[in-house]
Each structure stands twice: as C-alpha cells, then as structure tokens.
Design an enzyme around this catalytic site. Structure first.
Site, PDB file in Angstrom:
ATOM      1  N   ASP A 109     -14.181  62.844  44.552  1.00 48.66           N
ATOM      2  CA  ASP A 109     -15.096  63.532  45.800  1.00 48.66           C
ATOM      3  C   ASP A 109     -13.739  64.216  46.193  1.00 48.66           C
ATOM      4  OD1 ASP A 109     -17.183  64.195  47.141  1.00 48.66           O
ATOM      5  OD2 ASP A 109     -15.955  63.046  48.822  1.00 48.66           O
TER       6      ASP A 109
ATOM      7  N   ASP B  55     -23.866  62.635  48.371  1.00 49.09           N
ATOM      8  CA  ASP B  55     -23.946  63.818  47.930  1.00 49.09           C
ATOM      9  C   ASP B  55     -25.350  64.211  47.622  1.00 49.09           C
ATOM     10  OD1 ASP B  55     -21.159  64.321  48.338  1.00 49.09           O
ATOM     11  OD2 ASP B  55     -20.575  64.080  46.193  1.00 49.09           O
TER      12      ASP B  55
ATOM     13  N   THR C 262     -17.253  70.621  47.781  1.00 53.84           N
ATOM     14  CA  THR C 262     -15.901  70.734  48.740  1.00 53.84           C
ATOM     15  C   THR C 262     -14.954  71.287  47.474  1.00 53.84           C
ATOM     16  OG1 THR C 262     -15.685  68.515  48.204  1.00 53.84           O
ATOM     17  CG2 THR C 262     -16.502  69.126  50.464  1.00 53.84           C
ATOM     18  N   THR C 263     -15.213  70.874  46.354  1.00 58.89           N
ATOM     19  CA  THR C 263     -13.825  71.128  45.704  1.00 58.89           C
ATOM     20  C   THR C 263     -14.110  72.522  44.969  1.00 58.89           C
ATOM     21  OG1 THR C 263     -14.157  68.944  44.360  1.00 58.89           O
ATOM     22  CG2 THR C 263     -12.909  70.830  42.980  1.00 58.89           C
TER      23      THR C 263
END
Length: 535
Positions: free
Chosen positions: A61, A390, A94-95
């Site tokens: 994550d 998520d 986010t990545t």
C-alpha cells in the site's frame, strides 16, 4: 566594500542554487517514485518496513509505505504529501499519483537539460493536466448503486495485489453492502461517508471469516460480572456523563463527627445513584453505554436490575452508535426519555481472539455499521484491513460520482493520445512540455507491464496501436493474461475520481518542485496563526 565578502547567512549554512537545486529535488522525487512503483498492480511486490524498535510492516500500500519511511529530503516529503492527499480524497491510487509525479519530474529534468525554462515547463504541465481531466471525464462510464456487478469489479480491482484478493469475492460483497447501507441522499446527490463504517480487526480464523455487522462493535466488555452477557430486544441509553458521584468544582471540606453522620453521607450518595438507575429503568433502558465512568455502587445497582452496562466508550463510537441504533447521546440522564433510547435486536458480549467485545447488532436500517476483519496473523490482518479500507473508499467515491473508467492503463493511454493531439494545436516550447506530460502519464501501463514481467516497450506499442483504432478507448493491459483487451468488459475498472485526483495531485506537486531554484537551510519557522500584521 573593498573586496570584502558580505555574510548574509551563517558560514555553515547549506545552500543549493539554480540547476543544482532543481536537479537535487528531481532526483529525490525520482528515488521515492521508483521505490513505490514496483508495488503497482496485481503483480506488484510488497515492501518490508522495519522500524528502529524492530516492528515489521509488510505491505504494498503506497501511502502506508511512505508514511512508515523515514524521509529527510524536503522534495521527498512533498511526494509523501501527494500520497496522503490522494488517500484522504479518494482512499486509493496513491502509488499511481506518486509514480506519475516522479515521471513528470524526470521528463522535466530532460527538458531543463535542453534549455527549456522551468516556468514554461510548469505552464505546459498545468495546461496538459486540465486537458487530461477533460479526456478522463469524456471516457467515463456511468454506474449506479444497483449495478452490483460493476461495483464488485471496482472493489476487486482496488484489492488486487494485496493478500486480501484471495478472498476478494467475500470481502467485495461486504464492502458494497456496508457502503450501500450508510449512503444517504442529500440535495439530490448520493453521499457515502465511510467514517460511518467502523473497521475492527482481530487475529484468528481466516480473512474469509470477516463479516459485516448491522450495528456497531465496541472493543470493551461489561463493567460487572453480575450483568447479563446478552440482551435481546435491547433499549439502549447513550450517555456522555458519568454514572458516579462527581467531585465539586470548588474545593470543600465536610466535617463528620459521628458514625451516624458518615452513614447519612454514604446513604445520600447511594440514594443519588439509586435514583439515576431507577430513572433509566423507568424509561425502559436495559443497556447503558456510557462515554465516561460508571462507579462501583452504580454498577451494583445496574447488575441487580439485570442491565448490561459498558463504560468509557470512545466518542467516535458513541456517534456511530447514535446513527446505528437511532438513539440520542445525552449529557443529562434526567432529560433522557423513552423516545431518546436506541434499539437493537441483540446486544451481546463475545470473546474474540481472547478479548471481550460488545456486539450491538440487528439494528433497523442502521446509518452506521461495522466490519470485523479476521486473519491468521497480525501482518495478514493489517493487510486485509488496508484492502478493506481501499474497497470501502473506491465504492464510496464511485457511488458519489456515479462514474468509473476502464483500468489496465487504458485511460492513461487515451489521455496521452489526446494530449499529444492537443500539443500540436498549442505549438512553441509549451508543446514540448505538454508532450512530456503525455510521455510521463504512460508510466502507469509501462509499470504494470514491468511488474508483470512483460516487455514494457512492446506493451506500449500495442496499446497505442489499439487506441488508434475505432472503439479502442477501453483497451488496456490485462496483467493476469498478459493480453491487450477491453478492460471494462474484463472487469478491470476504477472510479473516475481515482484518476482525476492522481493527475491533479501529481501535476501540482511537479509544478511546485520545478519552480524551486534555491534550497536554503532555515531557522525555526514560525507557525502561521492566521492573524494579520500588527498595525
């Protein structure tokens, strides 16, 4: 001044200027981006984070990794902020946001080497980001809360690559039911605030045993062993005042000179608590959930009345309990009436993983619910909890916006194609920056291919060719099969807001870093108070 140097800053001050400052910042952002990129997609790898105390976190994550990392460089800290913003606004992607920001800065570094001014690059990126938002909105597909199949695919795509995907079907159903339960219509729009969903994690059993509770789980047990463990058809009093004799606000002394006076004093105290318990019994309350303390005498009286009571319940849990049970949180027991009580089919104390927990369930149309997450080990439970978060996040934004886009790099390739066409109409040096933005956004399909062990160049060529054909807007990479296909039909889909927010955050951060031409070590900066200058 006679050739003497003028010292404005202390001699030991560290300072980087011009191209050196820009290159250092770009390198720091690129290093962070490269560290995170390998976690992207279903074939992404995990990171093991070890703290100075020896605590271990295993996750892929993005925001968790960046949050746990000890980051020193100021530009790297901006990358951490991107991840946190993406997490706060959307809860996923986010990545993608960090990888895109790193790619934008890497492309900007090449343009700076060619003599393009940083202000022109920043302006080009701003225009390209606005065009990207337009294209993403054009290719978005509508979804409603009744379309469970699409919602399930959205959750499973968000959970892919995490340990929870093994149990993806069960967990996706849980997430969809939870969000649908708390979603409300406000001014003609659907609002799904996942703060009304409590996620409680406990080790033991497997992730398949995770369950949705139509009510709230409190991580506490009864205050007295003589109280019932289970109450059916519960009438619940929610109190944020203590059930004990409070100390006076001012210091006072009471002089007692005889045993009779002491007995009278204790009897008065006991009588006050007896009165409170009798009032709660009279209005029909058989469960007391108290935000503050419950004294020993009050516990005794409540146990004699066969009433279940829990003390020191968190304020956030009290709010959720009020939404779930339909009760009102009261600061004064005297004002509490039968109409203010909440209701539930069952309130029961259960032992989960060796700890007593109170389940308030069977609430009628609850507007707050709980998800109990289980897993074989602590690390598994933590990762499943992140996956559930998520899942809940993507469902809430998908329902609120009513839009989703195909996954597998399809939107990024379509955006890159549209931005390159747009660059041709702009011309000049800005067009170079706009084209660089198009190259940078292709980092997503390129990284997906790399993490799956595929040739990124071949995949990009195939994707560009597919999007050049009629009806190819939904073509993306299916990482599992390694084929280019219609990802919307294959069930590889993401909420529109995940992409729009990632583009917005990454572009803003890249523009900010590019405009920096001087890095100076500063003394303690004063916190902004918001007050204007003194006159």
């Amino acid at each position: 001044m006679g050739g003497r140097p003028i010292l404005v800053l202390p001699e030991s001050t560290q300072r980087l200027r011009g191209r050196d400052a820009q290159q250092t910042n770009i390198d720091a952002a690129r290093i962070i981006s490269q560290a995170i990129r390998t976690t992207l997609g279903p074939r992404g790898r995990d990171k093991m984070l070890v703290s100075g105390m020896g605590d271990v976190t295993i996750t892929n994550d993005g925001v968790t990794i960046l949050d746990e990392m000890e980051v020193e460089h100021p530009a790297a800290k901006i990358m951490v902020e991107i991840a946190k913003t993406q997490e706060d606004e959307v809860g996923d992607g986010t990545t993608t946001a960090v990888a895109l920001s790193g790619a934008l800065l890497e492309e900007a570094g090449d343009l700076l080497d060619k003599g393009i001014h940083a202000s022109i690059i920043a302006l080009g990126y701003k225009e390209a980001a606005e065009k990207a938002q337009e294209i993403l909105n054009e290719i978005a597909i509508d979804v409603s809360r009744d379309d469970e199949e699409t919602l399930e695919h959205i959750v499973q795509t968000a959970m892919s690559g995490k340990g929870a995907e093994v149990r993806g079907e069960e967990l996706s159903h849980t997430c969809i039911k939870a969000v649908n339960q708390i979603a409300e219509e406000k001014d003609g729009k659907l609002v799904a605030d996942i703060d009304h969903i409590k996620v409680e994690k406990k080790t033991g059993k497997s992730s398949a045993d995770s369950q949705l509770i139509d009510g709230i789980i409190i991580d506490k047990g009864r205050v007295h062993p003589g109280m019932p463990k289970q109450v059916e058809k519960a009438k619940i009093a929610l109190l944020n005042t203590a059930l004990e004799v409070r100390e006076t606000e001012t210091s006072a002394e009471v002089e007692i000179t005889s045993p009779d006076q002491l007995k009278a004093f204790l009897d008065e105290e006991e009588g006050m608590l007896r009165e409170i318990v009798d009032h709660l019994k009279d209005i029909g309350a058989n469960v007391i959930l108290c935000q503050k303390g419950i004294g020993d005498i009050a516990q005794h009286f409540l146990a004699k009345e066969n009433t279940l009571a829990v003390r020191r319940v968190k304020k956030s849990d009290m709010r959720k309990l009020a939404r779930a049970t339909g009760g009102r949180v009261s600061s004064n027991y005297e004002d509490l009436s039968a109409d203010d009580l909440g209701s539930a089919d069952l309130v029961e104390e259960r032992k989960i993983a060796g700890d007593e927990m109170l389940f308030v369930e069977g609430c009628e149309s609850p507007k707050a619910v709980s998800v109990l997450v289980r897993g074989g080990t602590e690390h598994v439970v933590d990762e499943v909890e992140r996956a559930v978060h998520d899942g809940l996040s993507v469902i809430s934004v998908a329902l609120e916006d009513g839009k989703f886009v195909p996954g597998g790099g399809a939107p990024e390739i379509e955006v890159a194609k549209g931005i390159r066409d747009y660059a041709g109409s702009v011309g000049g040096r800005e067009a170079l920056a706009i084209n660089a933005f198009a190259d940078a956004i292709e980092i997503v399909p390129r990284t997906l291919a790399e993490n799956a062990g595929l040739d990124p160049v071949d995949i990009l060529v195939e994707l560009r060719a597919a999007h050049g054909e009629k009806g190819g807007k939904k073509k993306g990479l299916n990482v599992i099969s390694g084929e280019i296909e219609d990802t919307a039909k294959a069930g590889i889909v993401e909420p529109l807001r995940v992409k729009t927010q990632a583009v917005s955050s990454a572009a803003d951060a890249a523009e900010m870093i590019l405009r920096i031409d001087d890095v100076i070590a500063a003394s303690e900066l004063e916190e902004e108070t918001g007050a204007g200058p003194e006159m």
